[in-house]
Design an enzyme around this catalytic site. Structure first.
Site, PDB file in Angstrom:
ATOM      1  N   GLU A 101       0.000  -0.539   2.270  1.00 49.94           N
ATOM      2  CA  GLU A 101      -0.663  -1.754   2.736  1.00 49.94           C
ATOM      3  C   GLU A 101      -1.845  -1.431   3.653  1.00 49.94           C
ATOM      4  O   GLU A 101      -2.014  -2.015   4.717  1.00 49.94           O
ATOM      5  CB  GLU A 101       0.370  -2.677   3.395  1.00 49.94           C
ATOM      6  N   GLY A 148       7.377  -1.904  -5.947  1.00 46.71           N
ATOM      7  CA  GLY A 148       8.719  -2.060  -5.390  1.00 46.71           C
ATOM      8  C   GLY A 148       9.446  -3.195  -6.084  1.00 46.71           C
ATOM      9  O   GLY A 148       8.909  -4.288  -6.219  1.00 46.71           O
ATOM     10  N   THR A 183      -1.063  -2.227  -6.846  1.00 36.69           N
ATOM     11  CA  THR A 183      -1.461  -0.816  -6.939  1.00 36.69           C
ATOM     12  C   THR A 183      -1.316  -0.261  -8.360  1.00 36.69           C
ATOM     13  O   THR A 183      -0.381  -0.584  -9.079  1.00 36.69           O
ATOM     14  CB  THR A 183      -0.577   0.016  -5.992  1.00 36.69           C
TER      15      THR A 183
END
Lengths: 676, 676
Positions: B436, B191, B152
């Protein structure tokens, strides 16, 4: 260091700026339509956002519970100097309401004192009691006394009549002994009790000469000037909550605490020295303390909702995704995205006139109540207000909760960032559905009342203004199309309400409990009817030019048509529309969304909320969201730090292998040795 | 000090205990029906709740972001010693999934490495690359490499093909230069990037000899052994989020970072030394890294959902409010309360078989994919899996979000306390709707595929197992009553899906965008159909005795009937039911709720979740909620402290009056003086 602007060589206008320039109507006129005090509102906003203590910044979203509590008490300190110069109570109330848009917990924390405690005293005290506790002592000026509202207990929230704290009268000493007889009687959730309050309005069962007179209101001092607890009083911090952690909710137990006899608030209940109790039958009015909260929550739904929908729409206008490479589609141009957000914009618009109408009704009725003229009419009006405010509070706090969640999702991943403002907004907002009347309980009560009013109307009994529609015959089938008269969009709802009321009367079979679902629907539909009616009333009286009124009418139509589609099962079940009419209404919704599309920037600008009130990296006025957002993140979190727990990471990733850590004691060699 | 137990002289059984004794079925049999690995699950639960680092306590709800991050890395450290002795990958995956029920962020934080990074390498790397990065270096054992998944960007989430990071090939040095050409290309939300990762799977546009070959996957080392950033790499902390603050999401910019040529993962894309690129057409498979997450979220919906509905129902069974004084009504006995919670219990039950079916399908298809046998069939199956998993992920993460909110509201005020567990649950859960694959995007894509499948089925083309129902003729009218065969409850949904598909084909007029709303419905309905079908399949094969199966069938019927009522507008619109049939279905729902009432304690006990996994003051097994809750509050927050900011309170309440603070400069005397 590289800054955001190194990447930002382009001076292109943002979509928001371009669409703003193309706005066809005067946002000031729309703003004046929405807000009867729009000039004062802008003045108050200016004072808030330029005050270093009152303004909310992005870092607000990073504060811990302890920091939030300290910050909120400092805001209250600052507000104390504003309350001294307020022109009237309404002005300060409005200041607090407007401040709460960007910091709702501070509004609550002060409201507990200035609204709940004060209203409990005002609603239940004699003139002398009101004067002493509120004026003489300085409470109304946030001075000397800081009160809390000790109604709810661990075991009883919605069912106030079931409270278990006792206040037993002692004729010898002319005192009451306030006591917590069991764990479930512990006062619970009491805002302000943990840290800030030194007095409480305590709801307790009055016991005199062995008789239980039901729940009455007493003033009990909790802490002395040094903020030490008075003997027999135990208080604890309730701790962390889903949201609004700035409020110091606490629990209170009374272990045989004596208070003077005249700390009983005695407007409706008096007690003689010998313990004889005199009750007047108007005591249900004593719960009117909660009404201001409910009415305020409808205004909150409008005001806070405007903030949330602005964030969602500004992001949707500025964000591009999919479509042509290098010139992707603005996500607001996707039908589904419009469908998700624009009906909420319509909701917020319709809530404007409705919430100010409700507030004015509330003030007028409370005035009548305190002046005690024409008490019969006042009680009639008050009951109507209970029903409408319950229906509006429940229906709209629910809808705004959904709005926040939808806006958050509509901002995609970025909506999940704290700086979108929407995560905290949801957590803070959620309590509105529960406190000062649980939404489900309020709704089914309102639904039951609507059925009663309908029955009474059938018998020719006069109905209050909000329920006039129950006296008219319902339409047998609707005609909703773009060219229908505006009244048709309202009559759809009065008709479906009457149909559901008739149906419920048919099927309940004496068991009102079994038709709660239907009663809930009636409450929601009454809210729709109320919003649509008040909006049109206000629109007719506002006398706007066509370029403004035409857009406002699109929102009105969308609100009604969208909700008919949403509740299409009910409309079809009662044959108010046919399946093919439903298809037409669904097309109408899509057409209205298309017509509203060019006006969305203007319609959000028309709320005239400064950036600091919106406080969102995704919702800034300039629409330059990449630079705003990245700039905020770097300013607040910096770049490239090593974690404080680097040792744990290194211990894990560079650990010896298992055999070594077990000192080889599972090695083949050792196991062979052990088997010998 | 007074303790909770001083108040608790009664030894009465709690409602939960009484209803538990009256349970008519064997909860172990039901548990085995729900969980194919039920014995292993109980073993893992035991290990988690007895591990001082892995167990979640009430104080978990009081942790700050910094504390959560440190705690979660310690949990990961602890898990590293479990992964070394795991019998197979499935066992550890399940351990992490079960731990995540009480601490979802730790599951994500480790899953980023073990699922996202690993799957990106496995899905896109050659055998040698997979072996080096995952096995040789130790990644699969949480050793040496801790990977993150840098897909992303600030400007692109859902639209992966639009990513802007570039990896430009340099034939001279046989390297790629990875670069962030503009602000919107900054890797975002990554993350693990802020603190824990030293490597990343980077998705970037492969540029060679001036040509853009689209988005490919590269391994890029971010930090060295000392955790210092490699040259040209800038990383920052993303900061606070709505929830899951234990995850160290970060942003990454690449400022001309060189990586060796063979850090390109080359299963589907190879590059020669001179820069010639070889692409195989299967690259869409490269996104299959996200599939595990989607499939896992359906299992999460079942497992986490069981936790939330247990809290809501246990509280509802134990809490009394209104009704007879001294013996008030259990709130679960109110029709509306059953209506609010029990259909969610049915959802969670139906999600059991469905989520394990989906997981097994996923594992089988991925095995086929990695073994590369019968690639045509595998691609066909994979497409079906994309559609079903999209529909199930979106529909059920939405429903569970609503479940949490409803359960929280159903616990009244106490639901708002952090220790209900439901506030944090909501914040943590919400991201499931977005990451997701955004739920709306997934749903309209799934809806479009269902329409395509329907068209293909009409042309006689064979359909996958999940979509067989599209090949059959829809019913023209439903017959849903208590005595209807079970298949009728499933056919209701296959029929309405076909009707909506036909209608959408009729109205879209070439503009698929304009029928997004209808496509969304199809996705939701496919999920209902899938759940109902798999549940019955599983029930038939489970061969349970009547006392278990009869209760499971009530849940099945309730799920279908409740949702027909919920979407009654659609069923009526397509004449699948008449208005009078709808009334009967509404009565059926009420009847099913009544029949299920005595089984609710047993049906929640049957999840067999230990108290520590549920981690809620309102949801403990013993049902003694006043003592549990009060005990937790006192244990964690103590009693009677003065606030740390007492000085601010005193400064405010005891401030001089305004005239004094202004040194008398607004006094009449001064003002007269000034006017002279």
């Amino acid at each position: 260091m590289m800054s955001a602007s190194d990447f930002n060589s382009s001076n292109k206008k943002t979509f928001l700026q371009k669409e703003r320039e193309a706005t066809s109507f005067d946002i000031n006129k729309i703003n004046a339509f929405l807000d009867p005090n729009h000039e004062r509102t802008q003045l108050i906003f200016k004072q808030i956002i330029n005050d270093p203590i009152l303004v909310s910044k992005r870092s607000y979203y990073d504060l811990t519970k302890e920091q939030l509590r300290e910050q909120s008490i400092k805001k209250i300190q600052r507000l104390a100097s504003y309350i001294e110069i307020a022109k009237d109570a309404g002005e300060f109330e409005d200041r607090l309401s407007l401040l709460s848009i960007s910091d709702p917990a501070v509004g609550t924390r002060l409201g507990i004192n200035l609204a709940l405690f004060v209203n409990a005293v005002r609603g239940n005290g004699t003139d002398e009691q009101v004067n002493y506790w509120l004026v003489e002592r300085g409470t109304l000026q946030i001075r000397d006394i800081y009160g809390c509202f000790a109604m709810t207990e661990l075991g009883h929230g919605s069912n106030v009549a079931g409270l278990e704290t006792t206040a037993t009268y002692n004729p010898k000493t002319q005192t009451f002994t306030v006591n917590t007889p069991k764990l479930s009687a512990t006062k619970w959730w009491i805002g302000g009790a943990a840290h800030s309050s030194n007095h409480a309005a305590v709801f307790a069962r009055l016991i005199s000469n062995g008789k239980d007179y039901g729940v009455k209101t007493f003033v009990v001092q909790l802490r002395d000037k040094n903020f030490d607890l008075l003997p027999g009083i135990t208080i604890g911090d309730i701790g962390s909550k889903m949201g609004r952690d700035a409020i110091d909710n606490g629990w209170i137990q009374f272990h045989h605490v004596e208070i003077p006899k005249d700390y009983l608030l005695q407007k409706f209940t008096q007690i003689d020295a010998d313990g004889t109790v005199h009750n007047t039958p108007l005591e249900q009015i004593s719960y009117s303390a909660l009404l201001q909260g409910r009415v305020g929550m409808v205004l909150d739904s409008h005001r806070h909702g405007a903030r949330f929908v602005t964030i969602g729409l500004r992001y949707a206008i500025g964000r591009q995704q999919f479509g042509k490479f290098g010139n992707e589609t603005q996500i607001i141009d996707y039908t589904l995205h419009q469908y998700r957000l624009v009906p909420y914009l319509a909701l917020i618009y319709l809530l404007g006139p409705a919430s100010f109408k409700l507030l004015n009704d509330y003030r007028a009725i409370l005035n009548d109540l305190y002046s005690a003229k024409n008490i019969k009419k006042t009680i009639f009006d008050l009951k109507n207000l209970f029903v409408s405010s319950a229906s509006l509070k429940a229906s709209n706090t629910w809808l705004v909760s959904q709005l926040i969640d939808e806006a958050r999702q509509a901002c995609g991943g970025h909506g999940y960032h704290a700086y979108s403002g929407l995560g905290k907004a949801f957590s803070d907002w959620s309590v509105q559905q529960t406190w000062e009347g649980d939404n489900n309980v309020l709704s089914i009560n309102a639904g039951r009342s609507i059925i009663k009013y309908y029955e009474a109307a059938q018998k020719g009994k006069p109905q209050g203004e909000d329920f006039q529609y129950l006296t008219k015959a319902p339409l047998e089938s609707l005609d909703i199309s773009e060219s229908s008269p505006l009244d048709a969009y309202i009559e759809a709802w009065s008709s479906v309400i009457i149909k559901v009321a008739q149906y419920t009367l048919k099927i309940h079979g004496g068991d009102w409990e079994s038709v709660s679902q239907e009663r809930l629907l009636l409450s929601k539909f009454h809210s729709h009817h109320y919003l649509l009616s008040e909006y049109i009333n206000h629109l007719y009286s506002a006398n706007l030019a066509k370029k403004e009124s035409s857009v406002l009418i699109l929102l009105f139509k969308l609100y009604s048509a969208f909700n008919i589609d949403k509740f299409s099962g009910v409309f079809l079940q009662f044959n108010l529309i046919s399946p093919s009419q439903l298809s037409e209404i669904q097309s109408l919704v899509k057409s209205l969304l298309r017509q509203l599309r060019p006006h969305l920037t203007g319609l959000t600008d028309a709320f005239k909320y400064p950036n600091e009130i919106i406080n969102s990296s995704l919702g800034e006025f300039n629409g330059d969201f990449f630079n705003n957002y990245f700039g905020d993140i770097v300013a607040n979190y910096g770049k490239g730090d090593k974690p404080p727990y680097l040792n744990v990471i290194n211990e894990t990733l560079q650990r010896e292998n298992r055999e070594e850590r077990l000192s080889g004691s599972r090695s083949k060699k050792v196991l062979e040795k052990l088997s010998e």
